[in-house]
Design a protein around this motif. Structure first.
Motif, PDB file in Angstrom:
ATOM      1  N   MET A  62      -5.314   9.913  11.652  1.00  0.00           N
ATOM      2  CA  MET A  62      -5.112  10.277  13.057  1.00  0.00           C
ATOM      3  C   MET A  62      -6.426  10.624  13.732  1.00  0.00           C
ATOM      4  O   MET A  62      -6.684  10.211  14.866  1.00  0.00           O
ATOM      5  N   VAL A  63      -7.259  11.409  13.072  1.00  0.00           N
ATOM      6  CA  VAL A  63      -8.614  11.693  13.571  1.00  0.00           C
ATOM      7  C   VAL A  63      -9.564  11.448  12.393  1.00  0.00           C
ATOM      8  O   VAL A  63      -9.953  12.393  11.702  1.00  0.00           O
ATOM      9  N   ILE A  93      -3.218  12.980   6.142  1.00  0.00           N
ATOM     10  CA  ILE A  93      -2.962  11.950   7.165  1.00  0.00           C
ATOM     11  C   ILE A  93      -3.794  12.228   8.411  1.00  0.00           C
ATOM     12  O   ILE A  93      -4.378  11.322   9.007  1.00  0.00           O
ATOM     13  N   PHE A  94      -3.851  13.482   8.812  1.00  0.00           N
ATOM     14  CA  PHE A  94      -4.622  13.853  10.001  1.00  0.00           C
ATOM     15  C   PHE A  94      -6.106  13.519   9.813  1.00  0.00           C
ATOM     16  O   PHE A  94      -6.736  12.929  10.698  1.00  0.00           O
ATOM     17  N   TRP A 153      -6.716   3.022  15.310  1.00  0.00           N
ATOM     18  CA  TRP A 153      -6.146   4.375  15.289  1.00  0.00           C
ATOM     19  C   TRP A 153      -4.920   4.493  16.168  1.00  0.00           C
ATOM     20  O   TRP A 153      -3.943   5.150  15.813  1.00  0.00           O
ATOM     21  N   ARG A 154      -4.931   3.852  17.324  1.00  0.00           N
ATOM     22  CA  ARG A 154      -3.803   3.961  18.256  1.00  0.00           C
ATOM     23  C   ARG A 154      -2.512   3.472  17.606  1.00  0.00           C
ATOM     24  O   ARG A 154      -1.440   4.064  17.780  1.00  0.00           O
ATOM     25  N   VAL A 155      -2.611   2.375  16.846  1.00  0.00           N
ATOM     26  CA  VAL A 155      -1.420   1.838  16.177  1.00  0.00           C
ATOM     27  C   VAL A 155      -1.012   2.747  15.027  1.00  0.00           C
ATOM     28  O   VAL A 155       0.170   3.034  14.833  1.00  0.00           O
ATOM     29  N   ARG A 156      -1.989   3.204  14.245  1.00  0.00           N
ATOM     30  CA  ARG A 156      -1.683   4.108  13.134  1.00  0.00           C
ATOM     31  C   ARG A 156      -0.997   5.371  13.643  1.00  0.00           C
ATOM     32  O   ARG A 156      -0.011   5.845  13.079  1.00  0.00           O
TER      33      ARG A 156
END
Length: 1329
Positions: free
Chosen positions: A446-447, A441-442, A402-405
């Motif tokens: 992202m989450v 996307i969120f 997730w951090r990279v995305r």
């Protein structure tokens, strides 16, 4: 010389004339006196004085004796050193001293004396400087080359000079030191390692930071001696790097720091060292390789470095380290990439292949930093990165971590925002498709909604804490829109269960249309939503599952099950491509609560508590703990509005109680707001929480900070059934304890009493009326107890505002809140309050006119009064009693001389209009912003107009049943109000004002409306010929604009416009006003493509007398049609159309730069930039304001341009100078009665016409984020937090007397000429008369 040696053997010492023997038998003072004479003698001698050299040889030998070299007095030693320096000069090239030991003693002695250079303020500093200058010029130390101990002498000299150099020394001292040291290096046979260390140690970062002057000295020395010293430097690095002999120098551990510094000083110093680094890059020692990689990253990445082109083998070897087996080395290489891309774009091709490999690195941190490097370079200049590099970022949006995305998506969004939105600013970037994409996307990346609850909330928590303010607003808006859509679907479900009828069909169709607008391709979606409504009628199972999905108590797991079941039931294996099913999926994606439920809120609260307790890993996530706590509470506050039922658990409420007791005001404030939003059933469901919470709320209401007191009262009102009892327990003690002696202790009680007055006006009717009349008005507002600070500033930060001013502001708010609570004017309190507010505006905020208030305090009070009138105007019973004079005076606050007043007032005005609470005539107030000298303020006003127009059109589309309120909603009806307001503007109007009001389609309707106005007279001053002339002139301006902007319009309007009777008289049927009031030279202004005559505004603003004293009697309250008998009898004067904004498919946080629906229907025409300020300059050179059409593919920027925006960005630079030169000229004050008459009028219940706006000079801030529930009456405290959102200052905006000409370093606004008011001297004269 043989003779001189004979003289020396004699032992007889000859002293200069007048100098007696110098020995230990005389006093120190006498010795100093005699030595000064000796020094003078030697200073005057030169090398050619052979007789004198022989005469004083024994004296020279005597001065070198131990008696002098070891003398305890520093003055004696200094004088002797000066003599010795001159002796070396005089007897050069052979010194009179032959003993090596004696020479060593002498030079070590001179070196010790050089320490005196350190104190530049010493009385003897000139002698120390003479000593340095002498030995540097003569190169005296070169004598020591033949001595065995020369290295010790030189090393001690170097150390001394590096120690004494400081920032008190001038360039001459620096130069002599370099001369002295460089002669030793350049003329000596060798440079020892010890001596080299003495120089190089000053380049080590720790020493460099301690003594910058020593670093500069070493740098200058190395530059001067680069060729001579290079072999010794090479030998040093060869010993350490290649042979590993770290013992050769104490600087061995700093070898890489030294290489970097030496390379920056002179790359030639390292010609033979750099190849050794290539060898070190292949070392088996990981730490050693890492050090070399860090070093070379700095050397290759430096801005002016040419190392990569000069040493290609080393560059290729360095690139190989991108594939190093050691993770920290690969990470360092990737971090270097951004600097290299920014400083050396020509190397991007070499880096691309290596970054491609690293973008697939197994290590998350490396993939993350690849994204950061590329995005950082892209944000600086998109041309620095090629398409391949941007493609790597796109690929990482699918990364498993997730951090990279998150970094990839945020990076692409930032690049898009910076470049795409700037280039295509006129296009609609906030479409429903964009919103759906962001939501997807969120939810997916992202989450991720499929994460376990605790992990999902942790992810959301830290994401929210790291987002910037605009991203936070977007996320909040997303949740609000989803929540609103859930309510629409729930309404549809309730409708389909009702029996069918005509009203049923209309209601279903209306709700279908609302839902359709929240889906992609609304045209096709309409049919699908209708089909869905039919399915819900027929299929009870799907209906129940959808009811579960939109239920406030639906959990995330339930939501996933429901979505799967509904899509499975609606899908068909025989029809793989099903547009109806795709639309339903879109709808379900938006309404399904896949992130937030009761369990999620509990997990989020626990995460916040961990941060509060200090047990969370905030720092590991890159978020400061305090920032994480505040962001977490803000997140909970937003969710408490969109998902209030999810907070209903004892654990959640107990955690909030803990936050409520914290010392941090923001934390406690957020907790109170959450309680207010979620605590409706707390009393019955959680009685144990109530028993603990109530005392806390009562304490906050009585003694807490003002904002906490406000929310505490609201909590009690929202949560408890027997609120009357609780209110009485708070009201009585506060009412009795009010005391103007302690203003600081008065602010919270007044805030609390104000909210009690609004929420329970009947309960405290008697005490409140007395409180307002006696305490607030007579004791508080009509007295100035503490003199204000005398300053030229018009605004100061909140913490510098005097307690008395804050108390007065709360007093004004208390009066207004009381009236809003009462909601009737039977006691005429509304009239009295409006007169009081008008008097404050008339008197510049200084109601008593004693001159005791400071300018910042007056600004705050003007703002409070203006906002108070806006608040009252939102209530129909008070709007009806606001006279036209009071309305005009309130409107002119938007032209206040203080920038922050204008800004805050405009935001309040915009908020009231967006909620459809303020009557339509207040939309016309934004027309006055056309004269604002600050570009951003004009642009903001235009954005507000466009948004309000679009909002009203959208509301009329959604609510066909409000046609009877059409006159209070249809944007075109703002034109009569704008014409009337501009006609009564003392500074008149610039001709583009009406053009900027809006983009309108119904030109025939507008034209008919303007024609009708020309058949009437001004309702405010019907007998004033000058006023009516101004009115007709503005009408002609509007008529010409309508004609020029419309190529095809019907001459006959399909409907007859209704004019507001308060503003215009009945039309005279026997009078036909066909006269054109515009001067002939203005015709070219409205002709596209033709140049305009100079001084257009001057031609329009013909000399007119001042407005004169306004009517003092109230205008007729009855609003009757002044059109034909067939016209609609309703009028804005009566039908203000206060509508519940919750029905509007709109949110307060929506971007205000919405595009007008009609913009795509007509070509855009250029408008003159800076028109607000430039037109009043009589000497300006006029330019065509219209007629230049843009290319077909260009788009109109409705969010960036000011009201007079240029039609292409090419003209920006050209017009900037014009803006500087065309500042408004100073104007006399006119059209305003004396202050004494104003206050007297207020006391005699006779309203007077007030000051007309102020000039302003300050930059615009970001728009404040509205945290309150939509449709709820929010009470921001301008006195407490009025400048909270006013700290953002764009560069280059002036704040001086002339706009755009001064700096903007402070919040200060310089006073300027005020419009529409006589000078104070005239006021005083009238008063005395």
């Amino acid at each position: 010389m043989a003779h001189s040696k004979n003289r020396a053997t004699d032992g007889k010492i000859t002293y200069p004339p007048g100098v007696k023997e110098i020995s230990d038998k005389i006093s120190k003072e006498e010795m100093v006196r005699r030595l000064k004479m000796v020094v003078k003698t030697f200073m005057d001698m030169d090398q050619d004085s052979e007789e004198e050299k022989e005469l004083y040889l024994n004296l020279a030998l005597h001065l070198a004796s131990d008696f002098f070299l070891k003398h305890p007095d520093k003055d004696v030693r200094l004088l002797v050193a000066c003599c010795l320096a001159d002796i070396f000069r005089i007897y050069a090239p052979e010194a009179p001293y032959t003993s090596p030991d004696k020479l060593k003693d002498i030079f070590m002695f001179i070196t010790r004396q050089l320490k005196g250079l350190e104190d530049t303020k010493s009385a003897q500093f000139n002698r120390y400087f003479y000593l340095l200058e002498n030995i540097a010029w003569v190169k005296s130390y070169n004598i020591c080359f033949e001595l065995e101990d020369s290295n010790e002498i030189f090393t001690q000299l170097y150390r001394t000079l590096f120690q004494v150099i400081n920032n008190g020394h001038n360039q001459k001292v620096h130069m002599h030191m370099v001369d002295l040291m460089s002669s030793i290096v350049c003329e000596g046979d060798s440079v020892s390692q010890e001596l080299l260390d003495t120089v190089l140690v000053n380049l080590v970062p720790a020493h460099k930071n301690l003594n910058k002057q020593a670093y500069d000295l070493a740098k200058a020395l190395l530059k001067r001696t680069a060729q001579a010293i290079e072999p010794y430097i090479t030998n040093f690095f060869n010993q350490v790097l290649m042979l590993g002999k770290t013992s050769v120098s104490d600087l061995s551990e700093h070898v890489f720091d030294l290489i970097l510094e030496l390379y920056n000083i002179d790359s030639h110093l390292l010609l033979s060292v750099l190849p050794q680094l290539e060898f070190k890059l292949k070392s088996n020692d990981n730490d050693e390789r890492l050090q070399v990689v860090k070093l070379l990253a700095k050397m290759f990445g430096a801005k002016d470095s040419e190392l990569a082109s000069q040493n290609k083998p080393l560059w290729q070897c360095y690139l190989g380290r991108f594939n190093d087996i050691h993770v920290p080395i690969r990470l360092e290489c990737v971090k270097f990439a951004s600097h290299c891309l920014m400083n050396h774009p020509d190397l991007a091709k070499d880096l691309t292949e290596y970054l491609k490999v690293r973008s697939h690195d197994p290590e998350e941190a490396i993939r993350h930093d690849v994204i950061v490097s590329i995005v950082t370079a892209s944000k600086k200049d998109l041309s620095l990165v090629n398409d391949h590099l941007l493609n790597f970022v796109r690929e990482r949006t699918l990364d498993k971590r997730w951090r990279v995305r998150k970094e990839a998506m945020m990076g692409l969004a930032q690049i898009y925002k910076k470049y795409s939105l700037q280039a295509e600013a006129g296009k609609e970037a906030n479409s429903i498709d964009d919103r759906l994409l962001v939501e997807r996307i969120f939810a997916q990346y992202m989450v991720p909604h499929n994460l376990e609850t605790t992990e999902r909330m942790k992810c959301l928590y830290y994401l929210y804490a790291t987002l910037d303010s605009n991203a936070v607003k977007a996320l909040n808006e997303m949740w609000k829109c989803q929540n609103m859509l859930r309510h629409h679907v729930k309404d549809l479900l309730d409708l389909v269960k009702q029996p069918k009828s005509d009203s049923y069909s209309k209601a279903v169709f209306s709700k279908v249309m609302v839902i359709t607008r929240n889906l992609p391709d609304p045209g096709k979606a309409q049919d699908f939503v209708k089909k869905l409504a039919q399915v819900l009628e027929e299929d009870e199972k799907i209906r129940k599952q959808l009811e579960t999905l939109v239920s406030p108590s639906c959990s995330c797991k339930q939501a996933e099950v429901c979505v799967k079941d509904i899509t499975k039931k609606l899908g068909s294996p025989k029809q793989p491509s099903n547009p109806f099913l795709e639309m339903v999926k879109f709808l379900l994606e938006r309404i399904a609560p896949v992130h937030i439920d009761t369990e999620s809120i509990s997990a989020l609260i626990k995460q916040v508590n961990k941060s509060i307790e200090g047990t969370a890993d905030d720092e590991d996530e890159g978020v400061p703990t305090e920032q994480a706590i505040r962001a977490g509470l803000e997140l909970l506050k937003v969710l408490s509005f969109t998902h209030p039922v999810s907070f209903h658990s004892a654990e959640t409420f107990e955690s909030l109680l803990g936050c409520l007791k914290m010392d941090d005001e923001k934390v406690a404030e957020a907790a109170l707001q959450i309680f207010k939003n979620t605590g409706s059933k707390l009393e019955e469901s959680f009685p144990h929480i109530k028993s603990v919470l109530l005392p806390v709320l009562q304490h906050k209401a009585k003694k807490g900070p003002p904002r906490q007191a406000k929310f505490a009262i609201r909590c009690i009102h929202a949560m408890f059934s027997n609120r009357d009892t609780h209110f009485a327990q708070i009201f009585e003690p506060l009412h009795k304890s009010l005391d103007t002696e302690n203003m600081e202790q008065l602010i919270t009680p007044l805030t609390t009493l104000g909210h009690l007055a609004m929420l329970a006006p009947e309960q405290f009717a008697g005490p409140l009326k007395s409180l307002v009349a006696n305490f607030i008005v007579k004791d508080l507002l009509m007295n100035d107890r503490i003199p204000g600070k005398k300053t030229t500033k018009l605004w100061v930060p909140d913490d510098e505002v005097s307690p008395e001013t804050l108390a007065k502001i709360q007093g004004i708010k208390l009066m207004v809140r009381w009236l809003l609570g009462v909601k009737n004017n039977q006691s005429k309190s509304g009239n009295s309050t409006l007169r009081m507010l008008t008097a404050i505006l008339n008197s510049d905020g200084d109601l008593t006119e004693q001159g005791r208030l400071g300018k910042p305090d007056m600004s705050r009070l003007r703002l409070a009064a203006g906002c108070a009138v806006l608040r009252l105007a939102q209530e129909p019973c008070y709007h009806e009693i606001i006279t036209l004079e009071q309305y005009q005076l309130c409107a002119l606050v938007i032209n206040d001389e203080c920038y922050q007043v204008r800004q805050a007032f405009a935001q309040k005005l915009h908020k009231g209009l967006c909620r459809l609470r303020l009557p339509l005539e207040y939309l016309a107030v934004f027309a006055l912003c056309a004269k604002d000298p600050v570009k951003e303020r004009r642009a903001h006003a235009r954005q507000c107009l466009v948004k309000n127009i679009n909002l009203r059109r959208e509301y009329l589309k959604q609510h066909a049943a409000v046609s009877e309120k059409l006159i209070s909603l249809l944007p075109e009806y703002v034109v009569p109000y704008a014409i009337h307001l501009l006609a009564h503007d003392p500074d008149y109007v610039k001709v583009q004002d009406i053009e900027q009001l809006k983009d309108i389609k119904d030109h025939a309707f507008i034209r008919k409306m303007v024609e009708n106005i020309k058949q009437t007279k001004d309702g405010q001053s019907p007998d004033d010929a000058k006023i009516n002339e101004k009115l007709y002139t503005v009408c002609d301006v509007a008529m010409n604009i309508v004609i020029s902007k419309s190529t095809t319009y019907s001459l006959e309007s399909p409907k007859d416009p209704v004019l507001p009777a308060r503003y215009f008289t009945q039309p005279d049927k026997n009078f036909s006003n066909t006269k054109n009031y515009l001067p002939p030279e203005m015709k070219s202004f409205f002709t596209p493509g033709k140049p305009k005559a100079a001084n257009v505004l001057g031609a329009v603003n013909k000399p007119l007398s001042a407005t004169g004293k306004l009517q003092t009697k109230l205008s007729r309250m009855e609003t009757i049609s002044n059109a034909s008998s067939n016209s609609n009898p309703s009028s804005p004067g009566r039908s203000k159309g206060r509508l519940d904004v919750a029905e509007v498919d709109h949110s307060e946080n929506e971007d205000i730069s919405m595009k007008s629906p009609s913009e795509g229907d007509k070509p855009s025409r250029g408008r003159k930039r800076g028109g607000a300020s430039s037109q009043e300059d009589k000497t300006q050179e006029s330019k065509p304001k219209r007629g230049r059409k843009r290319a077909a593919n260009s788009s109109v920027d409705n969010t960036e341009e000011p009201w007079g925006g240029e039609d292409s960005s090419v003209a920006e630079t050209a017009t900037e100078t014009e803006d500087e030169q065309n500042s408004p000229p100073k104007r006399g004050r006119r059209g305003r009665p004396p202050k004494s008459a104003t206050v007297a009028a207020a006391r005699d219940d006779t309203p007077g016409k007030g000051r007309r706006g102020r000039r302003k000079v300050a930059p615009p801030p970001e728009e404040e984020h509205d945290e309150e529930q939509e449709g709820e009456e929010e009470e921001e405290d301008e006195g407490e937090a009025g400048s909270e959102n006013m700290e953002v200052k764009p560069k280059g905006r002036g704040r001086g007397r002339r706009p755009r000409s001064a700096t903007s370093d402070s919040v200060e606004s310089t006073p300027q000429k005020r419009r529409g008011r006589p000078p104070k001297s005239q006021t005083a004269a009238k008063k005395s008369g």
